[in-house]
Design a protein around this motif. Sequence first.
Motif, mmCIF file in Angstrom:
data_model
loop_
_atom_site.group_PDB
_atom_site.id
_atom_site.type_symbol
_atom_site.label_atom_id
_atom_site.label_comp_id
_atom_site.label_asym_id
_atom_site.label_seq_id
_atom_site.Cartn_x
_atom_site.Cartn_y
_atom_site.Cartn_z
ATOM 1 N N GLN A 40 54.133 94.785 -46.153
ATOM 2 C CA GLN A 40 55.057 94.740 -45.208
ATOM 3 C C GLN A 40 54.138 94.970 -43.820
ATOM 4 O O GLN A 40 54.129 95.749 -43.483
ATOM 5 C CB GLN A 40 56.550 95.887 -45.016
ATOM 6 C CG GLN A 40 57.287 95.424 -45.951
ATOM 7 C CD GLN A 40 57.867 94.321 -45.870
ATOM 8 O OE1 GLN A 40 58.133 94.465 -44.278
ATOM 9 N NE2 GLN A 40 58.527 93.163 -46.242
ATOM 10 N N PRO A 41 54.008 94.767 -42.825
ATOM 11 C CA PRO A 41 53.425 94.345 -41.306
ATOM 12 C C PRO A 41 53.850 95.927 -40.741
ATOM 13 O O PRO A 41 54.789 95.578 -41.355
ATOM 14 C CB PRO A 41 53.157 93.314 -40.673
ATOM 15 C CG PRO A 41 54.430 92.643 -40.723
ATOM 16 C CD PRO A 41 54.734 92.995 -42.483
ATOM 17 N N ILE A 42 53.425 96.535 -40.091
ATOM 18 C CA ILE A 42 53.831 98.154 -39.764
ATOM 19 C C ILE A 42 54.383 97.861 -38.102
ATOM 20 O O ILE A 42 54.792 98.934 -37.924
ATOM 21 C CB ILE A 42 51.918 98.646 -39.296
ATOM 22 C CG1 ILE A 42 52.514 100.803 -38.848
ATOM 23 C CG2 ILE A 42 51.392 98.058 -38.097
ATOM 24 C CD1 ILE A 42 51.036 100.880 -38.312
ATOM 25 N N ALA A 43 54.093 96.463 -37.860
ATOM 26 C CA ALA A 43 55.211 96.274 -37.208
ATOM 27 C C ALA A 43 56.903 96.305 -37.709
ATOM 28 O O ALA A 43 57.732 96.188 -36.620
ATOM 29 C CB ALA A 43 54.963 94.557 -36.309
ATOM 30 N N GLU A 44 57.013 96.667 -38.811
ATOM 31 C CA GLU A 44 58.372 95.609 -39.557
ATOM 32 C C GLU A 44 59.445 97.832 -39.733
ATOM 33 O O GLU A 44 60.028 97.987 -40.259
ATOM 34 C CB GLU A 44 58.497 95.159 -40.528
ATOM 35 C CG GLU A 44 57.948 93.825 -40.378
ATOM 36 C CD GLU A 44 58.430 92.889 -41.554
ATOM 37 O OE1 GLU A 44 58.889 93.370 -42.672
ATOM 38 O OE2 GLU A 44 58.343 92.203 -41.477
ATOM 39 N N GLY A 45 57.975 98.225 -39.036
ATOM 40 C CA GLY A 45 58.174 99.602 -39.532
ATOM 41 C C GLY A 45 57.353 100.715 -40.689
ATOM 42 O O GLY A 45 56.651 100.088 -41.126
ATOM 43 N N LEU A 46 57.066 102.306 -39.888
ATOM 44 C CA LEU A 46 56.030 103.331 -40.752
ATOM 45 C C LEU A 46 55.833 102.926 -41.649
ATOM 46 O O LEU A 46 55.429 103.014 -42.486
ATOM 47 C CB LEU A 46 55.659 104.287 -39.741
ATOM 48 C CG LEU A 46 54.175 104.692 -40.824
ATOM 49 C CD1 LEU A 46 53.556 104.385 -40.113
ATOM 50 C CD2 LEU A 46 54.901 106.232 -39.525
ATOM 51 N N TRP A 47 57.685 103.474 -42.043
ATOM 52 C CA TRP A 47 58.038 103.855 -43.950
ATOM 53 C C TRP A 47 57.895 102.644 -44.899
ATOM 54 O O TRP A 47 57.126 102.317 -45.840
ATOM 55 C CB TRP A 47 59.747 104.113 -43.573
ATOM 56 C CG TRP A 47 59.419 104.577 -45.154
ATOM 57 C CD1 TRP A 47 60.629 103.610 -46.297
ATOM 58 C CD2 TRP A 47 58.856 105.514 -46.258
ATOM 59 N NE1 TRP A 47 60.407 103.916 -47.506
ATOM 60 C CE2 TRP A 47 59.618 105.050 -47.850
ATOM 61 C CE3 TRP A 47 57.697 105.888 -46.016
ATOM 62 C CZ2 TRP A 47 59.149 105.499 -48.687
ATOM 63 C CZ3 TRP A 47 56.788 106.370 -47.626
ATOM 64 C CH2 TRP A 47 57.339 106.428 -48.698
ATOM 65 N N PRO A 48 58.301 101.219 -44.347
ATOM 66 C CA PRO A 48 58.390 99.735 -45.384
ATOM 67 C C PRO A 48 56.335 100.082 -45.193
ATOM 68 O O PRO A 48 56.382 99.001 -46.042
ATOM 69 C CB PRO A 48 59.181 98.774 -43.919
ATOM 70 C CG PRO A 48 59.505 99.541 -43.766
ATOM 71 C CD PRO A 48 59.203 100.793 -42.757
ATOM 72 N N PHE A 49 56.179 99.707 -43.989
ATOM 73 C CA PHE A 49 54.042 99.531 -44.095
ATOM 74 C C PHE A 49 54.089 100.592 -45.165
ATOM 75 O O PHE A 49 53.072 99.839 -46.664
ATOM 76 C CB PHE A 49 53.898 100.175 -43.060
ATOM 77 C CG PHE A 49 52.293 99.535 -42.800
ATOM 78 C CD1 PHE A 49 51.930 98.612 -42.988
ATOM 79 C CD2 PHE A 49 51.789 100.973 -42.745
ATOM 80 C CE1 PHE A 49 49.744 98.508 -43.054
ATOM 81 C CE2 PHE A 49 50.611 100.689 -42.641
ATOM 82 C CZ PHE A 49 49.269 99.860 -42.292
#
Length: 185
Positions: A40-49
């Motif tokens: 998951q790229p960081i653009a989709e949120g810090l926790w998913p990344f």
Amino acid sequence: DRLVMGFAVLGVATPVFVLAYILIYFFAMQWKLLPVQGYQPIAEGLWPFVESLILPSFALGVTYMALIARITRASMLEVLAQDYIRTANAKGLATDPLLLLHGLKNASVPIVTVIDIGIALLISGAVIPETVFNIPGLGRLTVDAVLKRDYPVVQGLILVFAAAKVIVNLIIDISYAFLDPRIRY
């Protein structure tokens, strides 16, 4: 001490792909705490990344953590057998400063050397976790470029890997002078 060294031996002996599948089985399939695969790229949120990188990072890092633990133990045992450590201990120096300031500082050169080798292996050896966890990375890009005979990409990646290795070696070599005052450049 024996338990830690037992885990260190197990960590060194277990291949990365086996550990990766064990981690996937328990943390993703049985306990459903982390995703099985994907990035998951960081653009989709810090926790998913962060969540998408926990298992691959752990799988890749366990071998090197175990190796560093073994080298640290061996180096510390060698330093703690020295006369100046026994003298400091006999003079009543507290255990923590004795271990950290005198022991670990003097044992740190071999440890830093192993960390340097580990970083080089991490740069080049991330292909397996990238494949198992379906993460787009430089390791998989290198393999794909070699298989497709995409020479400019291969040359560029070799240049990136070589530059990273040179920079890491420079940092490690400079750190030797701080860790051991006998080393001068």
